[in-house]
Design an enzyme around this catalytic site. Sequence first.
Site, mmCIF file in Angstrom:
data_model
loop_
_atom_site.group_PDB
_atom_site.id
_atom_site.type_symbol
_atom_site.label_atom_id
_atom_site.label_comp_id
_atom_site.label_asym_id
_atom_site.label_seq_id
_atom_site.Cartn_x
_atom_site.Cartn_y
_atom_site.Cartn_z
ATOM 1 N N GLU A 1 0.831 -1.215 0.000
ATOM 2 C CA GLU A 1 0.000 0.000 0.000
ATOM 3 C C GLU A 1 0.859 1.256 0.000
ATOM 4 O O GLU A 1 0.726 2.135 0.853
ATOM 5 C CB GLU A 1 -0.975 -0.033 1.181
ATOM 6 C CG GLU A 1 -1.919 -1.210 1.072
ATOM 7 C CD GLU A 1 -3.077 -1.188 2.068
ATOM 8 O OE1 GLU A 1 -3.085 -0.360 2.985
ATOM 9 O OE2 GLU A 1 -3.985 -2.028 1.908
ATOM 10 N N GLU B 1 -3.624 -9.102 -0.238
ATOM 11 C CA GLU B 1 -4.169 -8.948 1.118
ATOM 12 C C GLU B 1 -5.686 -8.931 1.028
ATOM 13 O O GLU B 1 -6.249 -8.265 0.164
ATOM 14 C CB GLU B 1 -3.645 -7.647 1.735
ATOM 15 C CG GLU B 1 -3.997 -7.482 3.200
ATOM 16 C CD GLU B 1 -3.344 -6.242 3.801
ATOM 17 O OE1 GLU B 1 -2.143 -6.000 3.571
ATOM 18 O OE2 GLU B 1 -4.043 -5.513 4.516
HETATM 19 C C1 GAL Z 1 -4.208 -2.896 5.209
HETATM 20 C C2 GAL Z 1 -2.716 -2.800 5.518
HETATM 21 C C3 GAL Z 1 -2.350 -3.672 6.698
HETATM 22 C C4 GAL Z 1 -3.322 -3.474 7.812
HETATM 23 C C5 GAL Z 1 -4.710 -3.775 7.322
HETATM 24 C C6 GAL Z 1 -5.775 -3.694 8.394
HETATM 25 O O1 GAL Z 1 -4.663 -1.851 4.438
HETATM 26 O O2 GAL Z 1 -1.988 -3.190 4.413
HETATM 27 O O3 GAL Z 1 -1.051 -3.367 7.116
HETATM 28 O O4 GAL Z 1 -3.237 -2.157 8.239
HETATM 29 O O5 GAL Z 1 -5.032 -2.860 6.317
HETATM 30 O O6 GAL Z 1 -7.028 -3.933 7.848
#
Ligand code: GAL
Length: 809
Positions: A428, A504
């Site tokens: 991100e 993710e």
């Molecule tokens: C994502 C991020 C992670 C964590 C997650 C929580 O956007 O990449 O590090 O913060 O959200 O939902």
Amino acid sequence: MSSIKSQGAKVYKCTMLAILMLATLKPFAQTRQKLDFDKSWRFNLGAVESGEKVTLNDSKWRVLNLPHDWSIEGTFSKDNPATPEGGALPGGIGWYRKTFTVPAASKGKLVYIDFDGVYQKSDVWINGHHLGFRPNGYISFRYELTPYLNFGGNNVIAVKVDNSVQPNSRWYSGSGIYRHVWLVTTNKTAIDHWGTYVTTTNVSNASAKVNVQVQLHNYQKAPGLMISTKLYDAAGKPVSLAGEALSAAKSKDTALTVAHTLTVKNPVLWSVDKPYLYKAVTQLIEGKTVLDEYTTTVGIRYFNFDADKGFSLNGKPMKILGVCDHHDLGSLGAAVNTRALERQLQMLKAMGCNGIRTSHNPPAPELLDLCDKMGFIVMDEAFDCWEWKKATYDYHLYFKEWHKRDLEDQVKRDRNHPSIMIWSIGNEIPQQADSSALRIAPELAAIVHSLDKTRPLTTANDRPDTTNKIVKSGAIDLIGYNYHQFDYAKFHDRYPGKKFIATETTSGLETRGYYEMPSDSIRVWPTSYDKPFLREGNNVSAYDNTRPPWGSTHEMTWKVMKKYDFLSGMFIWTGFDYLGEPTPYSWPSRSSYFGIIDLAGFPKDVYYMYQSEWTNKPVLHIFPHWNWEPGKMIDIWAYYNNADEVELYLNGKSLGIQKKTGDDLHVMWRVKYEPGTLKAVSRKNGKTVLTREIHTAGAPAKIELIADRSQIKADGKDLSFITVKILDKDGNVVPDADNKVNFKINGEGFIASVDNGDPVSHDPFKADYRKAFHGLALAIVQAKEKAGTITLTASADGLQGSTLVLKSR
Ligand code: GAL
């Protein structure tokens, strides 16, 4: 060290006979030595004037063994500069010193110190001489000590660690020399640090090529110098060898890269189900003397990401069913422990998980070794930011100066791991939105590809639309989506012909053991996660129905992921709860709610949804507990597989049969509560597959202690994880029990830490007591170095206590 040049020195192929001869040489004592350098450091928390001075009196400093994380020993406070996002524990400056001797006999050899990871901003001195500074808290690094050592006398190594300027992380980092340290001694002519690069090509069940590249330094002693690599199978049987003679150096440059290829007949291929490992032993030989011997773990496999068909391993289509995890080990903090990592991976494996994303930084080497050994596909990630910040004092401050060195070091260190199949150069990255990404992404990709072309490269994008400048740069092999699960179906409209990975997903929110009714509507925090749900106690209902606006419930994403072949896999946020980032809350919460498994290592209910989908073993899991106010309407969920239906009975009376239809992942009954026994029966073709019962529990009456392993190694490191259950008189776990349990330990072990999985508890982890949370607590027992018996006793006011005896040997 990175300027190894292949100097054009001629490399002669030997006759097969010569190779066979040199391959039979046994290494002598004078080859490399890698010593565990973890023991007996002195530690001072706080700044020290001239802490590197040899003459400094450190006799009053605390003596400890590494790995060490001083933050985890601290007190939770919302005022700690890490903030609750960073785990609310203290940072600061710490100094480590170690006085050691180097034998006089080592004179003439090269001596190095290797740090696997120091968080963060470390300065290292040997005998008062400054060796270097590394800002990156996750990178492994080496310094050469040779010119500054007293051979045959005392030496002082001093390390300053500066984690005082915070927030520098969006999660708990830990502080200190939290990974292992090694003292490495080699001959002058030797194989480099991370000096082999092994790839496998032309892989089939009939044969495979194992290509070995070796980097050497100080090879001017040639002629007479030879190099050979012998490949051993998992049983230790040699299966192939190759070697060559090296000619004299023609220039002053004494660095050389040598490459040779071994052929393996009928190789056993590495896979997630059968992670078969070979060992490549490379010897550097002069005459009859082995100057160096270097072992590389090898897994023979091939894999492919296809734009339409998704991922395949050894020609077999499959999905990567992965999780993201941060590096902390719950109550043990960031201090790495191999058994603690192994336990995490065992639990994930039992769930059917086959992938790990090292979010968002280079992991401990032990994690990668375990993934090789246990069969996980790894996405090895480098950065959480580039030049733009995410936390005020994070790595963006160092990115410009250090990214090349850090990324090169990561790839060189990690590229031999068969488990790694994806490199990620960022999570991100805010610069997705900026044209600077057009410059940086190709530069980072070039760094990675200059060292390894065998794996695709990705970034984890929270802006996966076509305006994303990282993707636009063309540097990325796999287009990584963070979240946006409902856009997956449109992927090829956006990116025709491109390959997909869900870097993710999900971010479902749950507190283990806590349930709110009704369960069948999805709650989006903060929009529909309104006041009534923001309960005192900062809990989130453990029915899989609460998500942040950017995420999904577990079922939502998995349903989409299952549908399309081109979706090569996913990494769920997260496998385990971690310290910091207590979304949807903040203080007094100090750890996450995202885990499929809680911080103490107790599975939340949704663990069994994955197990029912990702494994073939029969699953029937029903929840919640069965202790409610009479008359309340309760939603009972069941996850099951290998069956056509589940029938539920309350106190012997059928509540009906439920069957999953369509893309259902669970079934549900809504039932008026009455105390007693809930019984579920899953059936296939009318025959019972599994039966589960939940009983209304009475008052807490006794403690039960269950060790994950009752025999551990007496190596000062091994752990036994003891689950502490609060039971009623009939042996049922009491679901709301929060009794304070006191521990006593005798014999050859000590309590490394305690926990209960409660994200809101501010009790210390380094303690000999813990309150239960929803009926459970955890004590982690660590072995001392002497074999013997370890006796753990647990007691609590008004409860019958319990004693457990462990063996260490
Ligand atoms: C994502 C991020 C992670 C964590 C997650 C929580 O956007 O990449 O590090 O913060 O959200 O939902």
